[in-house]
Design a protein around this motif. Structure first.
Motif, PDB file in Angstrom:
ATOM      1  N   ALA A  72       8.806   6.329  25.462  1.00 17.48           N
ATOM      2  CA  ALA A  72       7.783   7.484  24.645  1.00 17.48           C
ATOM      3  C   ALA A  72       6.598   6.983  25.645  1.00 17.48           C
ATOM      4  O   ALA A  72       5.465   7.572  25.599  1.00 17.48           O
ATOM      5  CB  ALA A  72       7.862   7.410  23.421  1.00 17.48           C
ATOM      6  N   ARG A  97      10.186  25.321  21.661  1.00 18.93           N
ATOM      7  CA  ARG A  97      10.725  25.239  22.261  1.00 18.93           C
ATOM      8  C   ARG A  97      11.233  24.996  22.932  1.00 18.93           C
ATOM      9  O   ARG A  97      12.394  26.471  22.447  1.00 18.93           O
ATOM     10  CB  ARG A  97      11.290  23.699  20.888  1.00 18.93           C
ATOM     11  CG  ARG A  97      10.517  22.641  20.157  1.00 18.93           C
ATOM     12  CD  ARG A  97      11.036  22.228  18.990  1.00 18.93           C
ATOM     13  NE  ARG A  97      10.159  20.785  18.257  1.00 18.93           N
ATOM     14  CZ  ARG A  97      10.481  20.598  17.287  1.00 18.93           C
ATOM     15  NH1 ARG A  97      11.820  20.211  17.346  1.00 18.93           N
ATOM     16  NH2 ARG A  97      10.050  19.503  16.925  1.00 18.93           N
ATOM     17  N   ARG A 131      11.703  16.808  27.927  1.00 19.51           N
ATOM     18  CA  ARG A 131      11.212  15.855  26.576  1.00 19.51           C
ATOM     19  C   ARG A 131      11.734  14.560  26.581  1.00 19.51           C
ATOM     20  O   ARG A 131      12.693  14.775  26.971  1.00 19.51           O
ATOM     21  CB  ARG A 131      11.617  16.559  24.834  1.00 19.51           C
ATOM     22  CG  ARG A 131      11.223  17.417  24.375  1.00 19.51           C
ATOM     23  CD  ARG A 131      11.157  17.840  23.376  1.00 19.51           C
ATOM     24  NE  ARG A 131      10.293  19.157  22.807  1.00 19.51           N
ATOM     25  CZ  ARG A 131       9.623  19.046  21.678  1.00 19.51           C
ATOM     26  NH1 ARG A 131       8.983  17.763  21.983  1.00 19.51           N
ATOM     27  NH2 ARG A 131       8.623  20.444  21.739  1.00 19.51           N
ATOM     28  N   ARG A 132      11.465  13.270  26.344  1.00 18.01           N
ATOM     29  CA  ARG A 132      11.270  12.276  27.346  1.00 18.01           C
ATOM     30  C   ARG A 132      12.519  11.664  26.128  1.00 18.01           C
ATOM     31  O   ARG A 132      13.814  11.502  27.140  1.00 18.01           O
ATOM     32  CB  ARG A 132       9.885  11.138  26.944  1.00 18.01           C
ATOM     33  CG  ARG A 132       9.461  11.341  27.365  1.00 18.01           C
ATOM     34  CD  ARG A 132       7.743  10.059  27.626  1.00 18.01           C
ATOM     35  NE  ARG A 132       6.849  10.498  28.340  1.00 18.01           N
ATOM     36  CZ  ARG A 132       6.333   9.911  29.196  1.00 18.01           C
ATOM     37  NH1 ARG A 132       6.272   8.560  28.719  1.00 18.01           N
ATOM     38  NH2 ARG A 132       5.509  10.200  29.935  1.00 18.01           N
ATOM     39  N   SER A 133      12.975  12.185  24.768  1.00 17.73           N
ATOM     40  CA  SER A 133      14.118  11.953  24.128  1.00 17.73           C
ATOM     41  C   SER A 133      14.781  12.600  24.688  1.00 17.73           C
ATOM     42  O   SER A 133      16.377  12.033  24.713  1.00 17.73           O
ATOM     43  CB  SER A 133      13.600  12.082  23.040  1.00 17.73           C
ATOM     44  OG  SER A 133      13.384  13.210  22.419  1.00 17.73           O
ATOM     45  N   ARG A 134      15.206  13.911  25.146  1.00 22.46           N
ATOM     46  CA  ARG A 134      16.087  14.397  25.307  1.00 22.46           C
ATOM     47  C   ARG A 134      16.264  13.848  26.586  1.00 22.46           C
ATOM     48  O   ARG A 134      18.064  13.616  27.523  1.00 22.46           O
ATOM     49  CB  ARG A 134      15.370  15.806  25.582  1.00 22.46           C
ATOM     50  CG  ARG A 134      16.667  16.845  25.674  1.00 22.46           C
ATOM     51  CD  ARG A 134      16.176  18.057  26.328  1.00 22.46           C
ATOM     52  NE  ARG A 134      17.471  18.931  26.764  1.00 22.46           N
ATOM     53  CZ  ARG A 134      17.379  19.867  28.021  1.00 22.46           C
ATOM     54  NH1 ARG A 134      16.442  20.466  28.188  1.00 22.46           N
ATOM     55  NH2 ARG A 134      18.246  20.788  27.955  1.00 22.46           N
TER      56      ARG A 134
END
Length: 284
Positions: free
Chosen positions: A278, A13, A119-122
């Protein structure tokens, strides 16, 4: 001889870096159209201050904030925030939040962002953090310009609160800061709605208009007496509750439910934005 399966190698990561958030802020505050919008927001308190000075109508009837302008320049900031909260400030936040994801998709940069990789959430978290910062910055801009113009034209001194109690100039500034923080929180609530809408389309203008329709519809419904049962659940119902911060002692009768309602809206629409984004196929 029994074979052993090789252990899958996990992709390390990427460490969380503030550079992505910094680039997002540079993008927000570096665009000329955003500067133009902020200039419009800043012009309103200047107009209020100059008009009050020229006409000298602040001593007459009307809203408390306007009637107190000539006695203390800080009221210019409060009057400007009151005037801009129904339309101008929500419009500015709607434009920023509606452009957050839809603008990237429209310009073809969204796919590049996700292949960095991010990352999409980030990505959603950074976009929403930028919206919150912009909401706070725009609110503070209106307040600071109004306070500076008001103090220059009318002077300062003790601030007469809505409850009829006078507080010192420093305490008045502190109350003004609390008002700005509460209004920025309300705008951030709208920003969460706008971020969700932005994940539904690739047209930032459409996302902006849809978000503003939500804000305006909420305000219209909030003014219909027959729908008083619905009012406590409307997005904009507690926006003007910041007046309770200008009482002595501070009243939390409307502030507390306003904070809870806003938190609920933020959690629900951020979760909806994540669920939509997502599983979305990004092609641009």
């Amino acid at each position: 001889m029994s074979g052993t399966r090789p252990r899958p190698t996990s992709t390390p990561r990427r460490p969380v870096s503030p550079r992505f958030f910094g680039s997002e802020l540079l993008l927000l505050f570096g665009r000329r159209r955003n500067w133009a919008g902020l200039a419009v927001l800043a012009a309103v308190p200047l107009i209020i201050a100059v008009a009050s000075k020229v006409t000298d109508s602040g001593s007459g009837g009307g809203p408390n904030f306007f009637s107190g302008i000539t006695s203390n320049g800080l009221f210019v900031a409060l009057a400007a925030l009151t005037v801009e909260l129904p339309l101008f400030l929500p419009l500015a936040v709607s434009a920023i939040s509606g452009d957050a994801i839809a603008g990237e998709a429209n310009q073809g940069t969204l796919r590049a962002l996700l292949t960095v990789p991010v990352r999409r959430s980030r990505l959603l978290a950074v976009k929403y953090a930028g919206i919150v910062v912009f909401a706070l910055a725009s609110t503070l801009l209106v307040a600071v310009v109004g306070a500076v113009a008001g103090l220059a034209l009318f002077g300062g001194g003790p601030l007469l609160l809505l409850s009829g109690v006078e507080v010192g100039f420093g305490a008045g500034l502190w109350r003004l800061l609390l008002v700005c923080c509460y209004i920025a929180f309300c705008l951030a609530t709208l920003g969460a709605v706008g971020l969700f809408v932005s994940t539904l389309t690739e047209q930032p203008i459409g996302a902006t208009i849809a978000t503003m329709i939500v804000a305006i519809t909420s305000q219209i419904l909030n003014n219909i007496p027959q729908l008083d049962w619905l009012h406590p659940y409307l997005l904009s119902h507690y926006w003007l509750a910041f007046g309770d911060l200008l009482r002595s002692p501070i009243s939390f009768e409307s502030i507390t439910p306003g904070l809870w309602l806003g938190t609920g809206y933020i959690l629900v629409f951020l979760a909806a934005a994540w669920a939509r984004f997502a599983g979305r196929d990004v092609t641009s």
